[in-house]
Design a protein around this motif. Structure first.
Motif, PDB file in Angstrom:
ATOM      1  N   GLY A 149       1.125  -0.934  -0.175  1.00  0.00           N
ATOM      2  CA  GLY A 149       0.156  -0.074   0.033  1.00  0.00           C
ATOM      3  C   GLY A 149       0.834   0.865  -0.009  1.00  0.00           C
ATOM      4  O   GLY A 149       0.486   1.751   0.284  1.00  0.00           O
ATOM      5  N   TRP A 150       2.125   0.978  -0.560  1.00  0.00           N
ATOM      6  CA  TRP A 150       2.751   2.575  -0.137  1.00  0.00           C
ATOM      7  C   TRP A 150       4.088   2.250  -1.340  1.00  0.00           C
ATOM      8  O   TRP A 150       4.374   1.349  -1.744  1.00  0.00           O
ATOM      9  N   ALA A 151       4.392   3.476  -2.006  1.00  0.00           N
ATOM     10  CA  ALA A 151       5.255   3.994  -2.739  1.00  0.00           C
ATOM     11  C   ALA A 151       6.435   4.933  -2.496  1.00  0.00           C
ATOM     12  O   ALA A 151       6.200   5.798  -1.689  1.00  0.00           O
ATOM     13  N   SER A 152       8.059   4.096  -3.473  1.00  0.00           N
ATOM     14  CA  SER A 152       8.599   5.720  -1.997  1.00  0.00           C
ATOM     15  C   SER A 152       9.946   5.975  -3.301  1.00  0.00           C
ATOM     16  O   SER A 152       9.875   4.864  -4.597  1.00  0.00           O
ATOM     17  N   ALA A 153      10.308   6.835  -2.902  1.00  0.00           N
ATOM     18  CA  ALA A 153      11.028   7.417  -3.775  1.00  0.00           C
ATOM     19  C   ALA A 153      12.314   7.933  -3.032  1.00  0.00           C
ATOM     20  O   ALA A 153      12.122   8.486  -1.913  1.00  0.00           O
ATOM     21  N   SER A 154      13.517   8.319  -3.011  1.00  0.00           N
ATOM     22  CA  SER A 154      14.379   8.933  -2.360  1.00  0.00           C
ATOM     23  C   SER A 154      15.689   9.926  -3.514  1.00  0.00           C
ATOM     24  O   SER A 154      15.901   9.443  -4.159  1.00  0.00           O
ATOM     25  N   ASP A 155      15.317  11.158  -2.935  1.00  0.00           N
ATOM     26  CA  ASP A 155      16.428  12.382  -3.384  1.00  0.00           C
ATOM     27  C   ASP A 155      17.500  13.084  -2.403  1.00  0.00           C
ATOM     28  O   ASP A 155      17.355  14.071  -2.012  1.00  0.00           O
ATOM     29  N   GLY A 156      18.800  12.480  -2.283  1.00  0.00           N
ATOM     30  CA  GLY A 156      19.959  13.012  -1.425  1.00  0.00           C
ATOM     31  C   GLY A 156      19.651  12.145  -0.090  1.00  0.00           C
ATOM     32  O   GLY A 156      18.867  11.785   0.183  1.00  0.00           O
ATOM     33  N   PRO A 157      19.214  13.699   0.224  1.00  0.00           N
ATOM     34  CA  PRO A 157      18.299  14.090   2.261  1.00  0.00           C
ATOM     35  C   PRO A 157      17.488  13.304   2.482  1.00  0.00           C
ATOM     36  O   PRO A 157      16.802  12.871   3.669  1.00  0.00           O
ATOM     37  N   ILE A 158      16.271  13.239   1.416  1.00  0.00           N
ATOM     38  CA  ILE A 158      15.161  13.309   1.699  1.00  0.00           C
ATOM     39  C   ILE A 158      14.802  11.848   1.333  1.00  0.00           C
ATOM     40  O   ILE A 158      15.134  11.876  -0.507  1.00  0.00           O
ATOM     41  N   SER A 159      13.512  11.823   1.471  1.00  0.00           N
ATOM     42  CA  SER A 159      13.075  10.220   0.610  1.00  0.00           C
ATOM     43  C   SER A 159      11.677  10.820   1.395  1.00  0.00           C
ATOM     44  O   SER A 159      10.872  11.019   2.308  1.00  0.00           O
ATOM     45  N   ILE A 160      11.044  10.451   0.522  1.00  0.00           N
ATOM     46  CA  ILE A 160       9.199   9.961   0.352  1.00  0.00           C
ATOM     47  C   ILE A 160       8.403   8.838   0.316  1.00  0.00           C
ATOM     48  O   ILE A 160       9.115   7.870  -0.638  1.00  0.00           O
ATOM     49  N   SER A 161       7.665   8.645   0.865  1.00  0.00           N
ATOM     50  CA  SER A 161       6.545   7.634   0.372  1.00  0.00           C
ATOM     51  C   SER A 161       4.905   7.634   0.348  1.00  0.00           C
ATOM     52  O   SER A 161       4.588   8.711   1.356  1.00  0.00           O
ATOM     53  N   VAL A 162       4.425   7.359  -0.374  1.00  0.00           N
ATOM     54  CA  VAL A 162       2.759   7.986  -0.808  1.00  0.00           C
ATOM     55  C   VAL A 162       2.127   6.854  -0.805  1.00  0.00           C
ATOM     56  O   VAL A 162       2.725   5.330  -1.261  1.00  0.00           O
ATOM     57  N   SER A 163       1.393   6.787   0.158  1.00  0.00           N
ATOM     58  CA  SER A 163      -0.375   6.282   0.195  1.00  0.00           C
ATOM     59  C   SER A 163      -0.727   5.682  -1.101  1.00  0.00           C
ATOM     60  O   SER A 163      -1.191   6.392  -1.561  1.00  0.00           O
ATOM     61  N   THR A 164      -0.712   4.253  -1.692  1.00  0.00           N
ATOM     62  CA  THR A 164      -1.371   3.798  -2.663  1.00  0.00           C
ATOM     63  C   THR A 164      -2.606   3.597  -3.299  1.00  0.00           C
ATOM     64  O   THR A 164      -3.342   3.228  -3.442  1.00  0.00           O
ATOM     65  N   GLU A 165      -3.079   3.042  -1.846  1.00  0.00           N
ATOM     66  CA  GLU A 165      -4.905   2.886  -1.296  1.00  0.00           C
ATOM     67  C   GLU A 165      -5.811   3.874  -1.307  1.00  0.00           C
ATOM     68  O   GLU A 165      -5.699   5.007  -0.898  1.00  0.00           O
ATOM     69  N   LEU A 166      -6.373   3.367  -2.311  1.00  0.00           N
ATOM     70  CA  LEU A 166      -7.682   4.487  -2.786  1.00  0.00           C
ATOM     71  C   LEU A 166      -8.738   4.466  -1.935  1.00  0.00           C
ATOM     72  O   LEU A 166      -9.852   2.913  -2.316  1.00  0.00           O
ATOM     73  N   THR A 167      -9.406   4.704  -1.283  1.00  0.00           N
ATOM     74  CA  THR A 167     -10.684   4.852  -0.432  1.00  0.00           C
ATOM     75  C   THR A 167     -12.084   5.165  -1.543  1.00  0.00           C
ATOM     76  O   THR A 167     -11.325   5.239  -2.022  1.00  0.00           O
ATOM     77  N   PRO A 168     -12.917   4.965  -1.573  1.00  0.00           N
ATOM     78  CA  PRO A 168     -14.149   4.898  -2.383  1.00  0.00           C
ATOM     79  C   PRO A 168     -14.425   7.003  -2.122  1.00  0.00           C
ATOM     80  O   PRO A 168     -14.989   7.288  -3.160  1.00  0.00           O
TER      81      PRO A 168
END
Length: 624
Positions: A516-535
């Motif tokens: 339910g999550w997707a992630s990426a990094s760029d130098g000192p910053i990393s992010i994850s976004v929730s991929t779960e879609l509620t109605p």
């Protein structure tokens, strides 16, 4: 021919004639005082490959000879600055020749590509590289529409042909169109609201942070452009302008549209009374009271009092900020885009201030103003923009369009200063990425598992005998160690009593995300976004699809920005119906719709569109 020829005893290279120009054309013999005033030249510029052994060398050698009585070498220099550049080629990187019809004539380029576009192409080009200009199609004759009437030949009598240029198209797409659209946005809304640039300025400290940021950004751009132009580094100056225009168009204006959309309170609708009127200021003085009224005079001499105290303060700050930015931008661009800058200046300045300089080219070049900047705002906004760019790339990788709201994004950094910047602008990031929540954390450890392995192609060349051991050691590397290696570009480890110097290419990273999550990094910053879609999120995304289609229909119908509409729709999909009902107020607000009406069947004039995974038939009618 059989003629008997005789050689002239004394033959001079024509480059000697070119090299003596700093003396011959400036009156070295006839007007020595005037010559001393102008020598040496400030700038010499020409094609480097062909001239460094010809003109440039000739200039230097002849000046050395002519000034041989001077002991100081500085007194012999014929020029202060020399800018040599590479060649102008066609779009494929090949030379252009008159003989085969591929040489582009100035008239052809000026009328079909545009003179300001051409200037920008030259200014942004690294002079050490060939400029790929465009392509001439000698088989396609064209008639040029010029200010002197139609022309089908150049000044030299050559038939005019079609010219195309991919690089020119890029200049228009990346710089000229965003600049013109920013200017048009301001003019359209300023006309509707009757904005007067001479109203007392809201102090910098009292403006919203986004206004302070773009004004600060403007001051930084002014310094960068001045530095670039003064050092003859036009690519740096062009880059600074392009980046600022991008921030202005794609960040400031886009994020502030609603401030211009909303009513200006009791002053709404008065704008139409301003056509053809000028402010009665009684001479050059333009003192305007902080509140109260001013007097406008129409072309017949009739005076009309207009109350300016009814402006919404936040909306007025937005207008004043954008106006100040655009006016300074025209002055900044005057030597680079002279025709576009002049057109903008005449409308932005001269229409409201007849006492201003007659042309933008008679204005002083902008200088950085310390009173209109807050440097501490720049870095946090850059960090927020970086996170947003990462988020957009991540959305693309998981095939989630920005119109579809997501539940959460987590932003991680081991640097507290970075986390603080993200936290301060969390609302901006949430809005830009269309997520409901931004969570700032030190690590994404609970959502992401990182794995590392040695890169044999890089390590084998230097540490072939240790490669197997390095595989074992690097497999145990922590994420923090990998980030440090990426940031610094180097790291040192001990393997079997031997020092190993690592570089980023030595280690490959793979990421395993929690469900339910997707992630990426760029130098000192990393992010994850929730991929779960509620109605609920899905329906909100459908409402945004609906808005986009209505806006496109407004555009296709060539409606004015202030015209209000009614929306009719038909769909058999229950989820689409629920989404439109649930988000009806939002849809009306975004599209200037007075009402949304559902109909049971498709009628003539309705357009079928995709709303999420559903099909909806749409139609709009103008109400005012």
């Amino acid at each position: 021919t059989g003629a008997v020829l005789k050689r002239v005893p004394d033959v001079g290279n024509p480059w000697l004639d070119a090299g003596i120009v700093p003396f011959s054309t400036m009156g070295f013999n006839t007007h020595p005082e005037l010559w001393r005033k102008w020598f040496p030249a400030d700038l010499v510029t020409e094609c480097f490959p062909g001239q460094f052994r010809n003109w440039f060398y000739s200039l230097l050698s002849l000046a050395t000879m002519m000034r041989s009585d001077q002991s100081d070498a500085e007194d012999k220099k014929p020029f202060k600055t020399l800018l040599g550049h590479r060649l102008v080629m066609n779009e494929a990187g090949k030379p252009m020749h008159k003989s085969d019809g591929t040489a582009i004539w100035f008239e052809e380029a000026a009328e079909q590509i545009g003179v300001d576009t051409m200037r920008w192409m030259y200014l942004q080009q690294n002079p050490a590289q060939d400029l790929r200009f465009g392509t001439r199609h000698p088989e396609q004759k064209v008639t040029l529409e010029t200010v002197d009437g139609p022309r089908d030949t150049t000044i030299d009598g050559v038939p005019t042909c079609k010219v195309e240029s991919g690089p020119a198209d890029e200049v228009r797409r990346q710089v000229l169109l965003p600049l013109w659209n920013s200017y048009s946005f301001f003019v359209n809304y300023a006309r509707l609201d009757g904005f007067d640039p001479s109203l007392p300025e809201i102090p910098f400290a009292e403006r919203p942070q986004i206004d302070q940021w773009i004004l600060t950004n403007l001051q930084a751009a002014i310094t960068q452009v001045r530095t670039g132009l003064e050092s003859f580094d036009t690519p740096a100056a062009a880059k600074a302008v392009a980046e600022f225009v991008d921030d202005l168009s794609n960040w400031y204006i886009r994020r502030n549209r609603r401030r211009f959309w909303r009513s200006r309170s009791t002053g709404a609708g008065v704008a139409e009374d301003l056509d053809g009127m000028t402010r009665n200021t009684g001479g050059r003085g333009r003192e305007i009271p902080d509140v109260g009224s001013v007097v406008l005079t129409d072309p017949t001499g009739r005076s009309i009092e207009w109350d300016y105290s009814n402006w919404d303060r936040d909306k007025l700050a937005a207008y004043q900020t954008l106006h100040r930015v655009l006016v300074n931008l025209t002055k900044l661009l005057a030597p680079m885009l002279p025709f576009l800058a002049e057109r903008m200046y005449q409308n932005l300045v001269r229409l409201s201030d007849p006492f201003a300089p007659e042309s933008v080219h008679l204005c002083d070049f902008p200088t950085e103003d310390n009173e209109w900047q807050a440097r501490e705002l720049l870095e946090p906004m850059r960090t927020a923009q970086r996170v947003v760019q990462m988020g957009h790339r991540l959305r693309e990788s998981i095939n989630q369009r920005v119109r579809q709201p997501l539940g959460e994004v987590r932003v991680a950094s081991r640097l507290k200063a970075t986390r603080d910047k993200v936290e301060a602008l969390a609302d901006v990031i949430a809005d830009e990425l269309n997520v409901k929540k931004v969570t700032v954390v030190e690590s994404l450890g609970e959502l992401v598992t990182y794995k590392y392995r040695a890169n044999p192609a890089s390590l084998g060349k230097r540490y072939g005998k240790l490669l197997n051991k390095l595989r074992e050691v690097l497999a145990t590397m922590s994420h923090e160690q990998y980030v440090t290696l990426s940031d610094t570009g180097t790291a040192t480890i001990r393997v079997e009593d031997q020092t190993v110097e690592l570089i980023p290419d030595d280690v490959s990273e793979s990421v395993e995300n929690a469900s339910g999550w997707a992630s990426a990094s760029d130098g000192p910053i990393s992010i994850s976004v929730s991929t779960e879609l509620t109605p609920e999120l899905i329906r909100e995304g459908m409402s945004r699809d609906f808005v986009r289609h209505v806006q496109q229909m407004r555009k296709d119908a060539d409606l004015e920005i202030e015209q209000r509409i009614r929306i009719r729709y038909a769909t058999q999909d229950a989820e689409a119906q629920q989404a439109i009902r649930e988000w009806g107020d939002f849809i009306c607000g975004e599209t200037l719709a007075d009402e949304i009406t559902s109909t049971s069947m498709t009628r003539d004039g309705m357009k079928s569109v995709a709303v999420g995974n559903s099909s909806v038939d749409l139609a709009i009618t103008v109400t005012s």
